[in-house]
Design a protein around this motif. Structure first.
Motif, short mmCIF file in Angstrom:
data_model
loop_
_atom_site.label_atom_id
_atom_site.label_comp_id
_atom_site.label_asym_id
_atom_site.label_seq_id
_atom_site.Cartn_x
_atom_site.Cartn_y
_atom_site.Cartn_z
N GLY A 142 0.77 -1.24 0.27
CA GLY A 142 0.11 -0.13 0.05
C GLY A 142 0.87 1.21 0.08
O GLY A 142 2.16 1.15 0.19
N THR A 143 0.31 2.34 -0.42
CA THR A 143 0.86 3.55 -0.37
C THR A 143 -0.06 4.82 -0.17
O THR A 143 -1.19 4.83 -0.53
N GLU A 144 0.57 5.77 0.40
CA GLU A 144 -0.16 7.04 0.68
C GLU A 144 0.58 8.22 0.63
O GLU A 144 1.66 8.00 1.48
N ALA A 145 0.37 9.44 0.48
CA ALA A 145 1.11 10.61 0.78
C ALA A 145 0.05 11.65 0.84
O ALA A 145 -0.11 12.66 -0.07
N CYS A 146 -0.49 11.68 2.00
CA CYS A 146 -1.34 12.96 2.28
C CYS A 146 -1.07 13.97 3.37
O CYS A 146 -1.90 14.60 3.98
N VAL A 147 0.22 14.28 3.49
CA VAL A 147 0.71 15.23 4.38
C VAL A 147 0.76 16.51 3.52
O VAL A 147 1.75 17.00 2.99
N SER A 148 -0.74 17.00 3.38
CA SER A 148 -0.60 18.05 2.57
C SER A 148 -1.88 18.86 3.12
O SER A 148 -2.65 18.40 4.18
N PRO A 149 -1.84 20.29 3.09
CA PRO A 149 -2.66 21.25 3.52
C PRO A 149 -4.25 20.85 3.44
O PRO A 149 -4.94 20.71 4.47
N VAL A 150 -4.72 20.61 2.43
CA VAL A 150 -6.21 20.18 2.37
C VAL A 150 -6.48 18.73 3.02
O VAL A 150 -7.43 18.71 3.54
N ALA A 151 -5.61 17.75 2.85
CA ALA A 151 -5.96 16.40 3.07
C ALA A 151 -5.93 16.60 4.83
O ALA A 151 -6.97 16.12 5.54
N VAL A 152 -5.08 17.28 5.57
CA VAL A 152 -5.03 17.31 6.88
C VAL A 152 -6.22 18.08 7.09
O VAL A 152 -6.77 17.87 8.36
N SER A 153 -6.46 19.51 6.90
CA SER A 153 -7.52 20.32 7.24
C SER A 153 -8.86 19.28 6.86
O SER A 153 -9.88 19.48 8.11
N SER A 154 -8.93 18.49 6.04
CA SER A 154 -10.22 17.82 5.89
C SER A 154 -10.34 16.85 6.95
O SER A 154 -11.59 16.57 7.48
N PHE A 155 -9.51 16.12 7.11
CA PHE A 155 -9.64 15.10 8.47
C PHE A 155 -9.87 16.01 9.84
O PHE A 155 -10.48 15.51 10.68
N ALA A 156 -9.15 17.03 9.93
CA ALA A 156 -9.17 17.93 11.28
C ALA A 156 -10.82 18.27 11.48
O ALA A 156 -11.20 18.52 12.28
N ARG A 157 -11.11 18.72 10.12
CA ARG A 157 -12.82 19.19 10.14
C ARG A 157 -13.60 18.13 10.80
O ARG A 157 -14.65 18.56 11.23
N MET A 158 -13.20 16.85 10.45
CA MET A 158 -14.16 15.95 11.12
C MET A 158 -13.95 15.86 12.56
O MET A 158 -14.77 15.00 13.23
N GLY A 159 -12.87 16.34 13.27
CA GLY A 159 -12.70 16.24 14.66
C GLY A 159 -11.99 14.84 14.65
O GLY A 159 -11.91 14.34 16.10
N GLU A 167 2.59 9.10 6.28
CA GLU A 167 2.61 8.75 4.92
C GLU A 167 3.64 7.66 4.77
O GLU A 167 4.23 7.32 5.81
N GLY A 168 3.46 7.09 3.68
CA GLY A 168 4.61 6.07 3.53
C GLY A 168 4.22 4.99 2.39
O GLY A 168 3.00 5.14 1.76
N ALA A 169 5.00 4.02 2.40
CA ALA A 169 4.45 2.76 1.71
C ALA A 169 5.16 1.48 2.00
O ALA A 169 6.26 1.72 2.83
N ALA A 170 4.79 0.36 2.03
CA ALA A 170 5.28 -0.69 2.24
C ALA A 170 4.84 -1.85 1.30
O ALA A 170 3.76 -1.84 0.89
N PHE A 171 5.85 -2.70 0.72
CA PHE A 171 5.32 -3.87 -0.04
C PHE A 171 5.93 -5.17 0.24
O PHE A 171 7.10 -5.17 1.06
N LEU A 172 5.17 -6.30 -0.09
CA LEU A 172 5.71 -7.66 0.41
C LEU A 172 5.85 -8.23 -0.96
O LEU A 172 5.00 -8.16 -1.77
N VAL A 173 6.72 -9.09 -0.86
CA VAL A 173 6.83 -10.27 -2.15
C VAL A 173 6.10 -11.39 -1.30
O VAL A 173 6.51 -12.03 -0.83
N LEU A 174 4.74 -11.79 -2.05
CA LEU A 174 4.19 -12.89 -1.63
C LEU A 174 4.34 -14.09 -2.66
O LEU A 174 4.28 -13.65 -3.91
#
Lengths: 83, 416
Positions: free
Chosen positions: B195-212, B239-246
């Motif tokens: 999986g991967t994600e990079a949401c350390v951004s002003p809109v992403a953080v503010s959106s989650f903060a808005r939800m409390g 944020e981050g990513a990690a992968f496994l070889v299965l």
């Protein structure tokens, strides 16, 4: 715009997309042969030049060009036509 | 239903490679060591302070040289989530010594991603919102939610299916579980799953903060994420990513691969309760853990530790503690929750924590929960590892991932 000035702009935009120092891009550089440039990258160079020069660049023009010098010549003609 | 029901149960799935790009480290040993220390990686983000955001800190992946993985030319075509994914997947494939798969048609890719193109879209609108006609020609390949899966497939030459799973914070774990089913069914021999994600951004953080949903401990970021602790006040963006070889067990053996651990069980179900809130009694989450245990053919007492979803929000931790008690009883196994160290990397978290879980299952070292001192109500009923790492016998371990939307996923890993 003088050709020399235009040449600098073109070389720097190409260098940005290819991800190399601007010195590596000469007028004789063939982007397809030397960098295996694909059409999407060519379009990206076109987009950046359009934004900088404020002139439309057709896809045909981009696909036609053989090397960087040829691209500069072509754009120089287009810019002059506009004037 | 049991996610593994009806398919050939004699097929075993080996983990033969790992790759991580996380706030706790950009290679596996560093990642395990940082987790074992149990110290938060959260820090102030200057840009968030300048913008006057309600939350001004996050956990970020330390800088590393991108040209170890991609050319500067390719880097310009990648959004951060896709770049982190390519880097972590490349590490996993190198770790597994599978850089050149013999039969590329039998190699697949599965990627969990939560917010997908949200952050590149944010940057795009910021720069081109008032002149959309001038957007870069790379906009679509950068922003498409399947970019990470496609880039990994390109990078390693995998010609099997390359799938993306969107299950909010359960995405990464889903990608791993579904990859196992593809190997069990006989469709693929190898899957690069994560999986991967990079949401350390002003809109992403503010959106989650808005939800409390986010911690507001701006004056002390390192103390902000405190899973299961009575002083918890929300999650911390990571944020981050990690992968496994299965790999199909026999396939791994035949090529003499080192088997790190076995992926044994996968459970997946849905609360069908509320669009973001978990069911407070944790009954469906408990059922999900039971599904994974049944799939692994293990009894609750055979689990050495639980890696909790443990976000540090009031309601997740309450509901999850109840679910753990419901599944494992009052004398359940020790519980750890790495988000205290890592923050919450949303769609990547399930994959990042799958790596943490299997490493602990193999070593028996269960990391402490950062900032945990005292539980409250139901969270005091579970055995939270506090202060320092706890040594248990190497034995199977279960990891939970719960996503907005009521998605529950549990995975079981075992030492081999």
């Amino acid at each position: 715009m003088e050709r020399a000035e235009l040449a600098e702009v073109v070389r720097s935009r190409i260098a940005q997309v290819v991800g190399v120092p601007v010195d590596e891009i000469g007028e004789g550089t063939d982007l397809r042969d030397e960098y295996e440039m694909d059409s999407l990258e060519l379009m990206e160079i076109g987009t950046r030049l359009e934004n900088t020069l404020g002139t439309r660049i057709s896809a045909d023009d981009l696909l036609e060009m053989r090397n960087v010098g040829h691209c500069i010549d072509l754009l120089h003609r287009r810019v002059q036509e506009r004037v | 239903m049991n996610a593994g029901a009806g398919v050939n149960r004699r097929v075993r799935v080996a983990v033969t490679g790992l790759g991580v790009k996380t706030p706790a480290g950009t290679h596996v040993k560093q990642f395990a060591d940082t987790l074992a220390e149990g110290r938060s990686t959260a820090a102030t983000v200057a840009e968030f302070v300048d913008l006057g955001l309600p939350v001004t800190f996050a956990c970020r992946v330390p800088e590393f040289d991108p040209t170890d993985y991609v050319s500067l030319r390719e880097l310009r075509q990648l959004d951060r989530a896709a770049f982190l994914a390519v880097a972590a997947a490349a590490d996993a494939v190198t770790d597994a010594r599978l850089e050149r798969p013999a039969v590329p048609e039998r190699v697949g890719v599965t990627v969990g991603i939560g917010a997908g193109g949200l952050t590149p879209a944010e940057l795009l609108v910021q720069e081109y919102g008032d002149r959309p006609a001038t957007v870069p020609a790379y906009t679509v390949p950068r922003i498409m939610a399947n970019a990470a899966a496609a880039r990994i497939s390109l990078r390693i030459g995998a010609r099997g299916s390359a799938l993306s799973y969107v299950m909010a914070c359960a995405s990464g774990a889903t990608a791993i579980g579904e990859a196992m089913l593809k190997i069990r069914s006989g469709e693929l021999d190898v899957v690069v799953a994560g999986g991967t994600e990079a949401c350390v951004s002003p809109v992403a953080v503010s959106s989650f903060a808005r939800m409390g949903a986010m911690s507001r401990r701006n004056d002390d970021p390192a103390a902000a994420c405190r899973p299961f602790d009575t002083g918890r006040d929300g999650f911390v963006m990571g944020e981050g990513a990690a992968f496994l070889v299965l790999e199909r067990w026999e396939h791994a053996e035949a090529r003499g691969a080192r088997v790190i651990a076995e992926l044994r069980g996968y459970g997946s179900n849905s609360d069908a309760h509320h669009i973001v809130a978990p069911r407070s009694d944790g009954a469906v989450a408990a059922a999900c853990m039971r599904l994974a245990l049944a799939d692994a053919e293990l009894a609750p007492a055979e689990i050495g530790h639980v890696n909790a979803h443990g976000t540090g929000t009031l309601y997740n931790d309450l509901a999850e503690a109840r679910a753990i008690v419901a599944c494992f009883g009052a004398d359940g196994p020790p519980v750890t929750a790495p988000k205290g160290v890592l923050g919450h990397s949303l769609g990547a978290a399930g994959a990042v924590e799958a790596v943490a879980t299997l490493l602990s299952a193999v070593s028996g070292t269960v990391p402490p929960v950062a900032n945990f001192t005292t539980g409250d109500g139901d969270t005091a009923l579970i055995d939270v590892v506090a202060g320092r790492a706890r040594q248990v016998a190497p034995q199977p371990a279960l990891t939970n991932s719960f996503g907005f939307g009521g998605h529950n996923v549990s995975l079981v890993f075992a030492p081999c």
